[in-house]
Motif scaffolding. Structure first.
Motif, short mmCIF file in Angstrom:
data_model
loop_
_atom_site.label_atom_id
_atom_site.label_comp_id
_atom_site.label_asym_id
_atom_site.label_seq_id
_atom_site.Cartn_x
_atom_site.Cartn_y
_atom_site.Cartn_z
N SER A 354 -1.14 5.62 1.48
CA SER A 354 -2.23 4.76 1.92
C SER A 354 -3.54 5.54 1.93
O SER A 354 -3.61 6.65 2.46
CB SER A 354 -1.94 4.23 3.33
OG SER A 354 -3.06 3.54 3.82
N SER A 356 -6.41 3.92 3.04
CA SER A 356 -7.30 3.24 3.98
C SER A 356 -6.50 2.80 5.20
O SER A 356 -5.29 2.60 5.14
CB SER A 356 -7.95 2.02 3.33
OG SER A 356 -6.99 1.00 3.09
N ASP A 357 -7.22 2.63 6.32
CA ASP A 357 -6.57 2.15 7.54
C ASP A 357 -6.00 0.75 7.33
O ASP A 357 -4.94 0.41 7.87
CB ASP A 357 -7.58 2.13 8.69
CG ASP A 357 -7.97 3.53 9.14
OD1 ASP A 357 -7.20 4.47 8.84
OD2 ASP A 357 -9.04 3.68 9.77
N GLU A 358 -6.71 -0.06 6.55
CA GLU A 358 -6.27 -1.43 6.31
C GLU A 358 -4.92 -1.47 5.60
O GLU A 358 -4.00 -2.18 6.02
CB GLU A 358 -7.31 -2.18 5.48
CG GLU A 358 -6.94 -3.62 5.21
CD GLU A 358 -7.95 -4.32 4.32
OE1 GLU A 358 -7.72 -5.50 3.97
OE2 GLU A 358 -8.96 -3.68 3.96
N SER A 359 -4.77 -0.68 4.49
CA SER A 359 -3.50 -0.69 3.76
C SER A 359 -2.38 -0.06 4.58
O SER A 359 -1.22 -0.46 4.47
CB SER A 359 -3.64 0.03 2.42
OG SER A 359 -3.96 1.39 2.60
N CYS A 360 -2.74 0.89 5.44
CA CYS A 360 -1.76 1.52 6.32
C CYS A 360 -1.17 0.48 7.29
O CYS A 360 0.05 0.38 7.45
CB CYS A 360 -2.42 2.65 7.10
SG CYS A 360 -1.29 3.55 8.18
N ASN A 386 -10.77 11.31 0.16
CA ASN A 386 -10.45 10.64 1.43
C ASN A 386 -9.06 11.06 1.90
O ASN A 386 -8.19 11.37 1.09
CB ASN A 386 -10.48 9.12 1.24
CG ASN A 386 -11.88 8.60 0.99
OD1 ASN A 386 -12.86 9.19 1.45
ND2 ASN A 386 -11.98 7.49 0.25
#
Length: 394
Positions: A354, A356-360, A386
């Motif tokens: 992942s 990004s926090d969103e995909s995580c 990142n």
């Protein structure tokens, strides 16, 4: 049901066979015999005048149907019938039958003797009616001596061509033709010469390593061919190695690489686990050429690449995985996890990187919805990129 008895006699290609007294007695007293057309030509003069002969031809199911009418059958087979041979087939098809085997030298033993090669450390593989995988595994494992049983479609020229295509030019090839026959020949030659040489059948091959081939554990990303103008579209080497460690591929049989792009994860996995069946999915048509180029560059034949939208594929036609790496999801991560879960073998795992926090969060929610759980996660921060969260679900 009556008991079925097979006497399986190994023979060479010689027209002047010698048998010990026990075998001679079996032939003289036999009534029903079986073997290939070539075997019949060799032993026909030794058979009783009233003998019944059953030709071994494909499809073998028809041969087996003929066998069920007889209790005692004498079978002639090439070399050692238990060395990738017909006795193994009989054991599988007639598990309750009594099978007695009288072996001769197999063709690879004969060839090793012809070139005076000590062969106790030789790895033997068969391509006779079989896929390339066993040879591919031996090459990726850098085996110094490889003996190969061939057929008409996978002969010495085809073997040499495949090896050169994947960079295994660090072997010389010895070909034995019609071994045991008065017209036998034995030739040792470079692979490039073998590609353009015609060989007589039957033949067999011995490969001998002439030098070590560079082998990687952690391939630098700059060595891969990339999507034009998108050199960063690749799983970085430290992330790749940690992801493979979390997939825990030792002892697993099939891995799916979803969104392979350059093929870096599949190639690294294949180098470290050559026996692993890998199916790699990618929707970009440009990636077809990339994975082919990179597989040849790093010597990893046998990766099955599928250029199509993973979410639209008929996944039932592929080997079910016990390990899945998600390298790309096209914004449909939750649906993808659900779809993978339907095909994942019991005890299998899914690893996702992942960025990004969103995909995580999406991955964690999707995993829970499928009745699975996150058992391991690591956060990596490489150079100016990142941070990446690597998560494993079971």
């Amino acid at each position: 049901m009556f008991e079925r008895n097979f006497k399986v006699i190994g023979i060479s290609d010689s027209r002047q066979q010698w048998f010990p007294p026990e075998v001679t007695s079996i032939i003289k007293s036999g009534k029903v015999f079986s073997g290939g057309k070539r075997h019949h030509e060799i032993v026909a003069h030794l058979l009783p005048s009233d003998a019944t002969w059953i030709n071994i031809t494909v499809p073998l199911e028809n041969v087996f149907k003929e066998y069920i009418h007889y209790t005692d059958i004498v079978v002639f087979a090439s070399g050692d019938p238990l060395f990738f041979g017909y006795a193994v087939t009989l054991q599988r098809e007639f598990p309750d039958a009594q099978i007695e085997v009288f072996p001769a030298f197999n063709s690879l033993q004969l060839l090793a003797h012809k070139i005076k090669l000590p062969y106790s450390d030789m790895i033997c593989v068969s391509l006779t009616g079989r896929p390339w995988k066993s040879l591919d595994v031996a090459l990726m494992r850098n085996q110094p001596k490889i003996g190969i049983l061939t057929d008409r479609k996978k002969g010495p020229a085809e073997i040499a061509e495949r090896m050169l295509n994947y960079g295994y030019d660090n072997y010389r090839i010895t070909v034995g033709e019609c071994l045991g026959n008065s017209s036998e020949t034995v030739r040792t030659l470079p692979l490039k010469q073998a590609v353009n040489t015609e060989f007589r059948n039957p033949n067999c091959v011995i490969l001998q390593m002439t030098g070590n081939r560079k082998r990687f554990f952690g391939i630098p990303e700059k060595m891969f061919s990339h999507l034009e103008g998108r050199n960063n579209m690749i799983t970085k080497m430290p992330v790749r190695l940690l992801s493979l460690a979390m997939l825990d591929l030792f002892g697993k049989s099939t891995m799916w690489d979803v969104g392979f792009c350059t093929g870096s994860v599949s190639i690294e996995a294949k180098l470290q686990f050559p026996e692993l069946d890998i199916v790699a999915f990618e929707r970009r048509e440009e990636s077809r050429k990339l994975i082919e180029e990179n597989s040849r560059r790093f010597g990893t034949p046998g990766i099955e690449s599928v250029i199509a939208d993973f979410m639209e594929c008929d996944l039932s036609q592929y080997l079910a995985p016990d390990a899945v790496f998600i390298g790309g999801h096209g914004g449909r991560l939750d649906e993808m996890v659900e779809r993978i879960s339907k095909f994942l073998r019991p005890g299998g795992c899914v690893v996702f990187n992942s960025v990004s926090d969103e995909s995580c969060k999406t991955f964690m929610t999707a995993i829970e919805k499928c009745g699975r759980r996150i058992v391991e996660s690591h956060r990596l921060h490489l150079d100016s990129y990142n941070p990446i969260m690597i998560m494993k679900a079971i």
